[in-house]
Enzyme design. Sequence first.
Site, short mmCIF file in Angstrom:
data_model
loop_
_atom_site.label_atom_id
_atom_site.label_comp_id
_atom_site.label_asym_id
_atom_site.label_seq_id
_atom_site.Cartn_x
_atom_site.Cartn_y
_atom_site.Cartn_z
N LYS A 162 0.96 -1.09 -0.01
CA LYS A 162 -0.06 -0.04 0.07
C LYS A 162 0.77 1.35 -0.03
CE LYS A 162 -1.98 -1.13 3.87
NZ LYS A 162 -1.05 -2.43 4.30
N ARG A 181 -9.09 1.04 9.38
CA ARG A 181 -8.93 -0.37 9.68
C ARG A 181 -9.67 -1.26 10.59
NH1 ARG A 181 -2.66 0.57 8.94
NH2 ARG A 181 -1.63 -1.07 9.68
N ARG A 231 11.73 -5.58 4.58
CA ARG A 231 11.56 -4.02 4.26
C ARG A 231 12.62 -3.14 4.98
NH1 ARG A 231 5.65 -1.82 5.01
NH2 ARG A 231 5.85 -2.45 7.46
N ARG A 272 12.15 -1.52 10.63
CA ARG A 272 10.95 -1.01 11.73
C ARG A 272 10.96 -2.12 12.88
NH1 ARG A 272 5.60 0.28 8.35
NH2 ARG A 272 4.69 -0.73 10.12
N ARG A 295 0.30 -8.87 13.54
CA ARG A 295 -0.44 -7.95 12.75
C ARG A 295 -1.15 -8.71 11.51
NH1 ARG A 295 4.83 -5.28 10.70
NH2 ARG A 295 3.57 -4.02 9.48
P1 ADP Z 1 2.41 -1.95 3.19
O1 ADP Z 1 2.31 -0.23 3.14
O2 ADP Z 1 1.33 -2.63 2.54
O3 ADP Z 1 2.87 -2.48 4.50
P2 ADP Z 1 4.78 -1.52 1.64
O4 ADP Z 1 4.54 -0.79 0.68
O5 ADP Z 1 5.62 -0.93 3.04
O6 ADP Z 1 3.47 -2.43 2.47
O7 ADP Z 1 5.72 -2.92 1.33
C1 ADP Z 1 6.32 -3.94 2.05
C2 ADP Z 1 7.87 -4.08 1.50
O8 ADP Z 1 7.56 -4.98 0.31
C3 ADP Z 1 8.98 -2.89 1.27
O9 ADP Z 1 10.06 -3.52 1.72
C4 ADP Z 1 8.42 -2.88 -0.48
O10 ADP Z 1 9.59 -2.59 -0.82
C5 ADP Z 1 8.13 -4.29 -0.76
N1 ADP Z 1 7.43 -4.51 -1.81
C6 ADP Z 1 6.46 -3.54 -1.99
N2 ADP Z 1 5.51 -4.08 -3.24
C7 ADP Z 1 6.27 -5.00 -3.69
C8 ADP Z 1 6.08 -5.98 -4.65
N3 ADP Z 1 5.20 -5.53 -5.59
N4 ADP Z 1 7.05 -7.08 -4.98
C9 ADP Z 1 8.01 -7.05 -4.07
N5 ADP Z 1 8.17 -6.28 -2.89
C10 ADP Z 1 7.46 -5.24 -2.69
P1 AMP Z 2 1.46 0.75 9.24
O1 AMP Z 2 2.46 1.72 8.77
O2 AMP Z 2 0.07 1.15 8.34
O3 AMP Z 2 2.10 -0.90 9.04
O4 AMP Z 2 0.89 0.67 10.69
C1 AMP Z 2 1.54 0.48 11.63
C2 AMP Z 2 1.19 0.49 13.13
O5 AMP Z 2 0.59 1.71 13.37
C3 AMP Z 2 -0.07 -0.70 13.13
O6 AMP Z 2 0.38 -1.84 13.34
C4 AMP Z 2 -0.95 0.17 14.52
O7 AMP Z 2 -0.41 -0.37 15.63
C5 AMP Z 2 -0.77 1.66 13.99
N1 AMP Z 2 -1.89 2.10 13.06
C6 AMP Z 2 -1.58 2.40 11.68
N2 AMP Z 2 -2.85 2.76 11.31
C7 AMP Z 2 -3.58 2.61 12.06
C8 AMP Z 2 -5.06 2.72 12.11
N3 AMP Z 2 -5.79 3.31 10.90
N4 AMP Z 2 -5.69 2.10 13.17
C9 AMP Z 2 -5.09 1.70 14.20
N5 AMP Z 2 -3.70 1.63 14.42
C10 AMP Z 2 -3.24 2.03 13.28
#
Ligand code: ADP
Ligand code: AMP
Length: 231
Positions: free
Chosen positions: A30, A105, A144, A177, A188
Site C-alpha cells: 500500500k 482499519r 523491508r 521497523r 499484525r
Molecule cells: P504496506 O504499506 O502495505 O505495509 P509496503 O509498501 O511498505 O507495504 O511494502 C512492504 C515491503 O515490500 C517493502 O519493503 C517494499 O519495498 C516491498 N514491496 C512492495 N511492493 C512489492 C512488490 N510488488 N514486490 C516485491 N516487494 C514489494
Molecule cells: P502501518 O505503517 O500501516 O503498517 O501501521 C503500523 C502500526 O501503526 C499498526 O500496526 C498500528 O499499531 C498503527 N496504526 C496505523 N494505522 C492505524 C489505524 N488506522 N488504526 C489503528 N492503528 C493504526
Amino acid sequence: MKASCVRARCAGERVKAVRLIFLGPPGAGKGTQAQRLAEDTGVEQISTGDILRQAVKAQTEMGKRAKACMDAGQLVPDEVVIGIVRDKLGSGDCANGFILDGFPRTTGQADALGAILLDFSTPINRVVAFTVDDEALVARLCGRRTCTGCGAMFHIDYAPSKIADQCDRCGGELVQRDDDQESVIRDRLTVYETSTRPLLDYYSSRGLLTEVSAGGSVDSVYAALKEAVAT
Ligand code: ADP
Ligand code: AMP
C-alpha cells in the site's frame, strides 16, 4: 494507462478527484503504491502509520499513547487515528485529493470517515484492496527497510538500495521497523484478519471496492492500480 491520463480523466470529469482508500494486509504494498501514485498525481498520501511513527519519535503525548500498541502489532485506539485523519483531511494539504494508506482499519473508523467526508462533501471515489498471499507478505515485511530521512521504501532482496543501508534518494539511513520482526508480523496479520478484513464487505456493499492482485512486481501492480482508479 499513464498516470497523466488518470489525472486528465479525473480533471475532465471534475467530480472524479483522486480520493482513494488503500486497503490490504501489512506488506501488501500500500505504501509503495501510494507514494508512487501521490508523486504522479500530486495528491496527498495520508499514512496513519507514518504519522504515528513520527509522533512516537517526537515523544508527543499521542506518540506515547500509541507506542505500546504499535510495538505489539495491535491497533492504536480508534479515537486517536480518527483525530489524525480528521485534522489531515481538514487541512489545505488535501485540496487536490488524497490517498488514505492504512486507514480505516476497523468498521468504527470507516463509519467515522464516512461522517467526516460527508461534512466536507468529498466522497471517496474508490477503495482499492491489494491482495497478496501470507507467506509473500512475511517475506516482504521481514526484508523491508525504510529511510529515516525521506520515508522511501526499500527491500533487501526485491528493491535493494544501491549502497547498503543508505537511501538512494536522499542518502538517509535505512532502518528496519521495530514491528517488522516475524513474531510481531504474525500478530499484525491476525489483527488484519479479525479487524480489517470485514471492511472488504463494507466497501463492496457500497459499490466502491476494486481488488488489485498485488503479488507481482511493483511496476505490474502499479499498472493494475492505474487501471483500477481510472474506471
Ligand atoms: P504496506 O504499506 O502495505 O505495509 P509496503 O509498501 O511498505 O507495504 O511494502 C512492504 C515491503 O515490500 C517493502 O519493503 C517494499 O519495498 C516491498 N514491496 C512492495 N511492493 C512489492 C512488490 N510488488 N514486490 C516485491 N516487494 C514489494
Ligand atoms: P502501518 O505503517 O500501516 O503498517 O501501521 C503500523 C502500526 O501503526 C499498526 O500496526 C498500528 O499499531 C498503527 N496504526 C496505523 N494505522 C492505524 C489505524 N488506522 N488504526 C489503528 N492503528 C493504526
